[in-house]
Design an enzyme around this catalytic site. Structure first.
Site, mmCIF file in Angstrom:
data_model
loop_
_atom_site.group_PDB
_atom_site.id
_atom_site.type_symbol
_atom_site.label_atom_id
_atom_site.label_comp_id
_atom_site.label_asym_id
_atom_site.label_seq_id
_atom_site.Cartn_x
_atom_site.Cartn_y
_atom_site.Cartn_z
ATOM 1 N N SER A 1 0.773 -1.096 0.112
ATOM 2 C CA SER A 1 -0.077 0.042 0.133
ATOM 3 C C SER A 1 0.921 1.237 0.063
ATOM 4 O O SER A 1 0.554 2.315 -0.742
ATOM 5 C CB SER A 1 -0.788 -0.063 1.076
ATOM 6 O OG SER A 1 -2.023 -0.934 1.158
ATOM 7 N N THR B 1 -14.943 -1.051 -3.969
ATOM 8 C CA THR B 1 -15.438 -2.241 -3.053
ATOM 9 C C THR B 1 -15.678 -3.290 -4.128
ATOM 10 O O THR B 1 -15.837 -2.939 -5.316
ATOM 11 C CB THR B 1 -16.823 -1.851 -2.594
ATOM 12 O OG1 THR B 1 -17.652 -1.295 -3.522
ATOM 13 C CG2 THR B 1 -16.298 -0.705 -1.517
ATOM 14 N N ILE C 1 -6.829 7.891 4.584
ATOM 15 C CA ILE C 1 -5.604 8.163 3.521
ATOM 16 C C ILE C 1 -4.309 7.428 4.239
ATOM 17 O O ILE C 1 -3.880 8.085 5.182
ATOM 18 C CB ILE C 1 -5.529 9.917 3.653
ATOM 19 C CG1 ILE C 1 -6.686 10.378 3.229
ATOM 20 C CG2 ILE C 1 -4.372 10.378 2.448
ATOM 21 C CD1 ILE C 1 -7.522 10.127 1.924
ATOM 22 N N GLU D 1 -10.055 1.324 -2.772
ATOM 23 C CA GLU D 1 -9.942 1.629 -4.197
ATOM 24 C C GLU D 1 -10.981 0.876 -4.968
ATOM 25 O O GLU D 1 -10.643 -0.038 -5.998
ATOM 26 C CB GLU D 1 -8.779 1.237 -4.598
ATOM 27 C CG GLU D 1 -7.474 2.225 -3.945
ATOM 28 C CD GLU D 1 -6.160 1.654 -4.075
ATOM 29 O OE1 GLU D 1 -5.785 1.431 -4.969
ATOM 30 O OE2 GLU D 1 -5.126 2.051 -3.248
ATOM 31 N N LEU E 1 -3.596 -24.559 9.886
ATOM 32 C CA LEU E 1 -2.828 -24.029 10.884
ATOM 33 C C LEU E 1 -3.469 -24.415 12.288
ATOM 34 O O LEU E 1 -2.724 -24.130 13.342
ATOM 35 C CB LEU E 1 -2.280 -22.665 10.719
ATOM 36 C CG LEU E 1 -0.584 -22.702 9.960
ATOM 37 C CD1 LEU E 1 -1.026 -22.886 8.590
ATOM 38 C CD2 LEU E 1 -0.226 -21.231 10.311
#
Length: 389
Positions: free
Chosen positions: A96, A370, A168, A368, A343
């Site tokens: 990201s 849905t 942001i 960015e 696991l």
């Protein structure tokens, strides 16, 4: 003759050029050496050392690597995708950071900025000496950015920016924010340097996902900007949405990395975990889970590669990127959840990467675009009819 690689059964990696494989291997070594030893602690503490890592990422040529000139590497789409795969195999927060820096902030300046803006910011951002963020989403407007309430009005030769942005990435550590606002001429982009009077950034805490990532709220209280702060090359939502499409492309590769890391962790664990006198990899139900993971991983990898080659040929459209993001995020989440069951209780700890990836992917599923929005993009591509309203 050796058997197939259990992590890449169809040898999709062989579809990459020698240069692309070299870039991928370089990023993997960086992630192994610099990120993996610390990422569990960063995630648990809710921190990400952006200032420390940015110059290292810059020296590797990863910041804005798919852009041309101004200190950027000018790499192809598949090379950039392969880098994103390895970054997100370490953690979605790392990918990201690189994605927001390069595909959103730098790309907006590169595509729509003046020559002076490009020269001022892009070489510094490519080197990691300056960090950028991208302010589009607001507290009340995510999927519908046309409703944004942030405004910019003229005051003589200057602009006055008022409003707020939410969720942001890189916000509080950024040297420059690319901020989109409503004006009398439609939506415009503005460059807001760190320290500008009236501009504040506050970090979001209490996250259960993307914890090793800086997430902020930006607030603009009558921020006065010079006339040349506006990005001159675009007006309307075409500007920010084209940048988002670049970032979404990185996601459809990155999530393959997260999925691979989960699958590999489950496979290694299954081969070493002994129950009822033998490794659980020898039980049919476990093998079925591993096979399903391997199948879906390779299909997602092929989707990413195909979209990348279409992009390099100039044939990629928004629907192709939506196809990849919708499919590959969904696939990665399913693999992460299945790997967690292999696991057992160990899968919920930070000693293994699986639940960390699963938690991160819940954010990647939403940001960015849905799943619902990408479904509608594809629905319009298939039917020719938009169904957003």
């Amino acid at each position: 003759m050796p058997g197939p690689d259990p992590i890449d059964l169809l040898a999709v990696g062989e579809l990459l050029t020698e240069e692309e494989r070299l870039i991928q291997a370089t990023v993997r070594r960086f992630a192994d050496d610099r990120i993996r030893p610390h990422i569990a602690d960063w995630f648990e503490q809710g921190v990400f050392p952006a200032r420390e890592l940015a110059p290292e990422l810059g020296r590797l040529g990863l910041l804005g690597m798919h852009l041309e000139g101004y200190g950027c590497a000018g790499a192809g789409a598949v090379a950039y995708g392969a880098a994103c795969l390895e970054l997100e195999a370490a953690d979605s927060g790392l990918r990201s950071f690189v994605s927001v820096q390069g595909s959103l902030a730098m790309r907006a300046i590169h595509a729509f900025g003046s020559e002076e803006q490009k020269l001022q910011w892009l070489p510094e951002m490519a080197a990691g000496r300056a960090i950028g963020c991208f302010g589009l989403t607001e507290p009340d407007f995510g999927s519908d950015p046309a409703g944004m309430r942030t405004t910019a009005r003229r005051k003589g030769e200057d602009w006055v920016l008022s409003g707020s942005k939410m969720w942001i990435t890189n916000g509080s550590v950024s040297d420059v924010a690319v901020v989109w606002a409503q004006t009398e001429q439609g939506v415009r982009g503005f460059l807001v340097p760190r320290g500008t009077k009236g501009f504040t950034a506050t970090d979001v805490h209490g996250k259960l996902s993307l914890r090793a990532s800086v997430t902020s709220e930006l607030h603009f209280d009558e921020v006065q900007l010079p006339g040349d702060a506006v990005l001159p090359g675009v007006s309307g939502l075409r500007g920010p949405l084209s940048c988002l499409n670049e970032a979404r492309y990185g996601i459809l590769w990155g999530t393959v990395g997260a999925a691979r890391d989960c699958y590999q962790a489950a496979l290694e664990y299954a081969k070493s975990r002994v129950q009822f006198g033998r490794p659980i990899a020898g039980f049919q139900l476990t093998q079925e889970k591993l096979v399903e993971m391997a199948l879906e991983l390779e299909k997602a990898h092929l989707v990413a590669w195909r979209v990348g080659r279409l992009k390099e040929a100039g044939r990629s459209r928004a629907a192709h990127v939506s196809f990849g993001k919708l499919n590959n995020v969904r696939t990665a989440l399913e693999i992460a959840r299945s790997a967690r069951t292999v696991l057992g209780a160990n899968g919920i700890t930070t000693a293994y990467p699986v639940l960390r990836h699963a938690n991160n992917l819940e954010s990647v599923l939403t940001y960015e675009g849905t799943s619902e929005i990408h479904t509608l993009v594809l629905g319009e591509a298939i039917t020719g009819t938009a169904a957003y309203r």
